[in-house]
Design an enzyme around this catalytic site. Structure first.
Site, PDB file in Angstrom:
ATOM      1  N   SER A 150      70.497 -15.402  59.415  1.00 14.44           N
ATOM      2  CA  SER A 150      70.408 -15.935  60.776  1.00 14.44           C
ATOM      3  C   SER A 150      69.088 -16.554  61.182  1.00 14.44           C
ATOM      4  O   SER A 150      69.003 -17.156  62.250  1.00 14.44           O
ATOM      5  CB  SER A 150      70.757 -14.846  61.784  1.00 14.44           C
ATOM      6  OG  SER A 150      72.146 -14.691  61.842  1.00 14.44           O
TER       7      SER A 150
ATOM      8  N   LYS B  83      64.307 -14.419  70.711  1.00 18.20           N
ATOM      9  CA  LYS B  83      65.760 -14.255  70.590  1.00 18.20           C
ATOM     10  C   LYS B  83      66.194 -13.112  71.505  1.00 18.20           C
ATOM     11  O   LYS B  83      65.488 -12.088  71.606  1.00 18.20           O
ATOM     12  CB  LYS B  83      66.119 -13.962  69.130  1.00 18.20           C
ATOM     13  CG  LYS B  83      67.618 -13.958  68.840  1.00 18.20           C
ATOM     14  CD  LYS B  83      67.877 -13.795  67.334  1.00 18.20           C
ATOM     15  CE  LYS B  83      69.348 -13.757  66.983  1.00 18.20           C
ATOM     16  NZ  LYS B  83      69.594 -13.634  65.531  1.00 18.20           N
TER      17      LYS B  83
ATOM     18  N   SER C 140      72.665 -16.871  63.446  1.00 19.40           N
ATOM     19  CA  SER C 140      72.836 -16.578  64.846  1.00 19.40           C
ATOM     20  C   SER C 140      71.607 -16.882  65.711  1.00 19.40           C
ATOM     21  O   SER C 140      71.703 -16.834  66.938  1.00 19.40           O
ATOM     22  CB  SER C 140      73.178 -15.089  65.015  1.00 19.40           C
ATOM     23  OG  SER C 140      72.121 -14.279  64.554  1.00 19.40           O
TER      24      SER C 140
HETATM   25  N1  GLN Z   1      76.167 -15.300  59.714  1.00 16.18           N
HETATM   26  C1  GLN Z   1      76.013 -13.940  59.324  1.00 16.18           C
HETATM   27  C2  GLN Z   1      76.945 -13.078  60.116  1.00 16.18           C
HETATM   28  O1  GLN Z   1      77.663 -13.607  60.885  1.00 16.18           O
HETATM   29  C3  GLN Z   1      74.581 -13.526  59.455  1.00 16.18           C
HETATM   30  C4  GLN Z   1      74.217 -13.035  60.784  1.00 16.18           C
HETATM   31  C5  GLN Z   1      72.770 -12.646  60.903  1.00 16.18           C
HETATM   32  O2  GLN Z   1      71.984 -12.833  59.988  1.00 16.18           O
HETATM   33  N2  GLN Z   1      72.451 -12.025  62.014  1.00 16.18           N
HETATM   34  O3  GLN Z   1      76.965 -11.901  60.004  1.00 16.18           O
END
Ligand code: GLN
Length: 481
Positions: A177, A78, A153
């Site tokens: 994410s 990532k 994400s």
């Molecule tokens: N969807 C969540 C957010 O937008 C989680 C993001 C993540 O785990 N990096 O913050």
């Protein structure tokens, strides 16, 4: 070799048996990238050195040298995890030209294990998002249906593994994410206990929630990656030496004696009935394996989202203060210093990141700190206590990962609140610092559904036991787009 069904376990065994080489394996992944990445936009760049890395492993093997635990396995990284010499953009324009000057601890460990770092995965900007659409580099598409989002994400990490561009990936999970895109892409993704994996070299978003973790096709593969990257690290004071990740003797062919709680608050109105049905059938499968199933209650669940979407922007607003156009990458010259800061941040950050910086700054400002930030911290403690109480009665929790399957690209993009609701089943594990894993448990209209396991801090071994049992009893994880 059929790369779409190849697992890390199989590849390690078959390379050992001489059935193919690391170079063959990497070439198969490069072929998938060549044919699919243009549409999926899963990878932002591919390592020039991939074949050379594979060649080096093959030579080591031929010379009879000792090989690492992931020798020759192509892994996607990532883009918020630093790999020395690679760009690390975190999906943002502001870091477009930033080149990492050192390896994150997890990368050092992957290298020591002889894994092959094959490319950088697209992601929501600074890991803020649930759909892969906030990336400055364009949205990633879901390999099961290119009109749908892959989740986020860690969108590129998941799309890459699901489409045969790599056998595993590293993602980060601050509120879901890793687990949510794994669920939407039909993969197995684990968010480790906070502290099990060093965050040194991961771009910080919400430091008290962020964790790096593995994404793969099976629970066994996820355990193989976690065993390599985990453990204490002098460079991250929150990292600790955990208990064993994976206890082979615990992976029996049944779940006798394992108590699994089903939280009634995790089957809310608003959840897709097809998801509920698949998750309940998954739980039946665990019961057939000998697990004792009981209903449990996590009464503060409904406050989880509100607490997360205060704490997370608060910490992010502070962490993102470092991107000022002076110290890192993107810089836009203004009339004076303040104007330069404003231009750099105005041009460098996307809309979602700005929204959260504003929310977080507001929640931390004098006069509002007690009403918002401190209150959210108290809710965090209550949520943690709910889990502590439940884990006195059960060993594991089983629940859905996401309330829906993958949705249409663009469908929630302009409606942040609806987007935030898709994290309802994943964020509590981050608030409570628990490990959690999503495994595929069914489909709706050809789109994957995920079943989530949660456990006590540092009890990843129980999660892997349940996940590996479940995958020995079902075939959902073997389906490919
Ligand atoms: N969807 C969540 C957010 O937008 C989680 C993001 C993540 O785990 N990096 O913050």
């Amino acid at each position: 070799m059929d790369i779409s069904t190849m697992t890390i376990r199989k590849a390690l065994d078959q390379m050992q048996a001489g059935e193919f080489t690391a170079k063959d394996l990497v070439q198969a992944c490069l072929d998938s990238i060549e044919s699919k990445n243009e549409n999926l936009n899963a990878l932002l760049s591919v390592a020039d050195s991939a074949l050379a890395q594979a060649d080096a492993i093959d030579r080591k093997r031929a010379a009879g040298e000792e090989l690492g635990a992931l020798a020759g396995i192509p892994i996607v990284i990532k883009d918020n995890i630093l790999v020395k010499g690679w760009t690390a953009s975190a999906g943002s324009r502001i870091l477009e030209d930033y080149q990492a000057s050192y390896d994150a601890t997890v990368i050092k460990r992957l290298r020591q294990a002889d894994a092959i770092l094959i490319g950088r995965a697209n992601m929501d900007e600074f890991a803020m998002g649930s759909s892969g659409e906030t990336s400055h580099y364009g949205p990633t598409k879901n390999p099961w249906d290119e009109t749908k989002v892959p989740g986020g994400s860690s969108s590129g990490s998941c799309a890459a593994v699901a489409s045969g561009m790599a056998l595993g990936a590293l993602g980060t999970d601050t509120g879901g994410s890793i687990r949510q895109p794994a669920s939407l892409c039909g993969l197995t993704g684990l968010k480790p206990t906070y502290g099990r994996v060093s965050r040194y070299g991961a771009v910080a978003m919400c430091s008290s929630h962020d964790q790096i973790g593995p994404i793969a096709k099976t629970a066994e593969d996820a355990a193989l990656i976690l065993a390599v990257i985990e453990g204490s690290d002098a460079k991250d004071a929150t990292s600790v030496a955990g208990t064993d990740v994976f206890i082979p003797e615990l992976v029996q062919k049944d779940l006798k004696g394992v108590k699994i709680g089903i939280p009634k608050e995790y089957f809310l109105a608003g959840m897709d009935p097809a998801v509920e049905k698949a998750v309940r059938e998954g739980i039946e499968e665990l019961k057939k394996g000998g697990a004792e199933i009981t209903e449990v209650s996590l009464p503060h669940t409904e406050y989880g989202l509100a607490a997360y979407y205060l704490l997370m922007p608060a910490e992010a607003s502070s962490n993102l203060g470092r991107y000022d156009g002076v110290r890192y990458a993107y810089s836009s010259n203004g009339n004076d210093l303040i104007d330069s800061y404003a231009r750099t941040r105005g041009e460098g950050f996307g809309a979602e990141v700005k929204r959260r910086i504003m929310l977080g700054t507001y929640a931390l400002s004098a006069g509002y700190y007690d009403a918002y930030y401190r209150k959210a911290l108290k809710v965090r403690t209550l949520i943690k206590q709910d889990f502590d109480d439940v884990f006195k009665q059960v060993d594991l929790i089983a629940c859905p990962t996401s309330p829906s399957v993958a949705w249409d690209l663009g469908a929630k993009f302009d409606d942040p609140l609806t987007m935030y609701l898709s994290d309802v089943y994943t964020i509590t594990a981050n608030l409570a610092t628990l490990p959690g894993m999503s495994v595929p448990c069914g489909f709706k209209d050809g789109l994957p559904i995920g079943l989530q396991f949660l456990a006590k801090p540092f009890d990843e071994a129980s999660i892997f036991r349940a996940g590996m049992f479940y995958q020995s009893a079902t075939d959902w994880h073997k389906k490919t787009p």
